[in-house]
Motif scaffolding. Structure first.
Motif, PDB file in Angstrom:
ATOM      1  N   PHE A   1       0.794  -1.225   0.000  1.00 47.05           N
ATOM      2  CA  PHE A   1       0.000   0.000   0.000  1.00 47.05           C
ATOM      3  C   PHE A   1       0.826   1.274   0.000  1.00 47.05           C
ATOM      4  O   PHE A   1       0.459   2.249  -0.635  1.00 47.05           O
ATOM      5  N   ALA A   2       1.956   1.281   0.725  1.00 50.37           N
ATOM      6  CA  ALA A   2       2.725   2.519   0.866  1.00 50.37           C
ATOM      7  C   ALA A   2       3.985   2.531   0.017  1.00 50.37           C
ATOM      8  O   ALA A   2       4.609   3.565  -0.135  1.00 50.37           O
ATOM      9  N   GLY A   3       4.376   1.393  -0.493  1.00 48.63           N
ATOM     10  CA  GLY A   3       5.587   1.339  -1.310  1.00 48.63           C
ATOM     11  C   GLY A   3       6.751   0.721  -0.549  1.00 48.63           C
ATOM     12  O   GLY A   3       6.787   0.712   0.676  1.00 48.63           O
ATOM     13  N   VAL A   4       7.684   0.232  -1.306  1.00 49.62           N
ATOM     14  CA  VAL A   4       8.831  -0.472  -0.730  1.00 49.62           C
ATOM     15  C   VAL A   4       9.723   0.440   0.117  1.00 49.62           C
ATOM     16  O   VAL A   4      10.146   0.044   1.199  1.00 49.62           O
ATOM     17  N   PRO A   5      10.037   1.670  -0.305  1.00 45.35           N
ATOM     18  CA  PRO A   5      10.946   2.497   0.508  1.00 45.35           C
ATOM     19  C   PRO A   5      10.440   2.753   1.924  1.00 45.35           C
ATOM     20  O   PRO A   5      11.231   2.801   2.867  1.00 45.35           O
ATOM     21  N   LEU A   6       9.136   2.894   2.089  1.00 47.99           N
ATOM     22  CA  LEU A   6       8.605   3.127   3.428  1.00 47.99           C
ATOM     23  C   LEU A   6       8.821   1.921   4.327  1.00 47.99           C
ATOM     24  O   LEU A   6       9.104   2.074   5.519  1.00 47.99           O
ATOM     25  N   ALA A   7       8.732   0.722   3.801  1.00 47.01           N
ATOM     26  CA  ALA A   7       8.960  -0.483   4.598  1.00 47.01           C
ATOM     27  C   ALA A   7      10.392  -0.523   5.101  1.00 47.01           C
ATOM     28  O   ALA A   7      10.642  -0.890   6.256  1.00 47.01           O
ATOM     29  N   TYR A   8      11.355  -0.134   4.246  1.00 45.82           N
ATOM     30  CA  TYR A   8      12.752  -0.099   4.695  1.00 45.82           C
ATOM     31  C   TYR A   8      12.954   0.968   5.765  1.00 45.82           C
ATOM     32  O   TYR A   8      13.680   0.767   6.735  1.00 45.82           O
ATOM     33  N   LEU A   9      12.315   2.108   5.621  1.00 48.55           N
ATOM     34  CA  LEU A   9      12.437   3.179   6.613  1.00 48.55           C
ATOM     35  C   LEU A   9      11.876   2.724   7.960  1.00 48.55           C
ATOM     36  O   LEU A   9      12.501   2.929   8.999  1.00 48.55           O
ATOM     37  N   LEU A  10      10.707   2.104   7.943  1.00 50.44           N
ATOM     38  CA  LEU A  10      10.111   1.628   9.199  1.00 50.44           C
ATOM     39  C   LEU A  10      10.954   0.551   9.858  1.00 50.44           C
ATOM     40  O   LEU A  10      11.109   0.532  11.074  1.00 50.44           O
ATOM     41  N   ALA A  11      11.527  -0.329   9.056  1.00 51.69           N
ATOM     42  CA  ALA A  11      12.399  -1.368   9.610  1.00 51.69           C
ATOM     43  C   ALA A  11      13.636  -0.748  10.249  1.00 51.69           C
ATOM     44  O   ALA A  11      14.067  -1.168  11.325  1.00 51.69           O
ATOM     45  N   ALA A  12      14.208   0.258   9.607  1.00 52.33           N
ATOM     46  CA  ALA A  12      15.376   0.932  10.173  1.00 52.33           C
ATOM     47  C   ALA A  12      15.023   1.631  11.475  1.00 52.33           C
ATOM     48  O   ALA A  12      15.810   1.618  12.433  1.00 52.33           O
ATOM     49  N   LEU A  13      13.848   2.227  11.547  1.00 49.42           N
ATOM     50  CA  LEU A  13      13.440   2.903  12.779  1.00 49.42           C
ATOM     51  C   LEU A  13      13.186   1.905  13.902  1.00 49.42           C
ATOM     52  O   LEU A  13      13.436   2.211  15.072  1.00 49.42           O
ATOM     53  N   LEU A  14      12.671   0.733  13.586  1.00 49.78           N
ATOM     54  CA  LEU A  14      12.418  -0.267  14.618  1.00 49.78           C
ATOM     55  C   LEU A  14      13.712  -0.837  15.183  1.00 49.78           C
ATOM     56  O   LEU A  14      13.764  -1.205  16.357  1.00 49.78           O
ATOM     57  N   VAL A  15      14.747  -0.896  14.386  1.00 50.34           N
ATOM     58  CA  VAL A  15      16.026  -1.454  14.841  1.00 50.34           C
ATOM     59  C   VAL A  15      16.742  -0.484  15.771  1.00 50.34           C
ATOM     60  O   VAL A  15      17.381  -0.891  16.726  1.00 50.34           O
ATOM     61  N   CYS A  16      16.613   0.810  15.487  1.00 49.38           N
ATOM     62  CA  CYS A  16      17.334   1.820  16.278  1.00 49.38           C
ATOM     63  C   CYS A  16      16.783   1.968  17.665  1.00 49.38           C
ATOM     64  O   CYS A  16      15.762   1.815  18.039  1.00 49.38           O
TER      65      CYS A  16
END
Length: 41
Positions: free
Chosen positions: A26-41
């Motif tokens: 729904f939101a696109g692939v780049p947003l999924a990578y951004l959310l994953a990076a934020l969850l790791v930090c």
């Protein structure tokens, strides 16, 4: 020790996989990578 790891890892992957797919569809692939990076930090 391995049993404890498996007990927590399997449900975690079972939840995060479909959630990431939903975000990507729904939101696109780049947003999924951004959310994953934020969850790791």
């Amino acid at each position: 020790m391995l049993a404890i790891y498996t007990a927590f890892m399997n449900p975690a992957l079972g939840i995060t996989g479909p959630v990431a797919g939903f975000i990507m569809s729904f939101a696109g692939v780049p947003l999924a990578y951004l959310l994953a990076a934020l969850l790791v930090c």
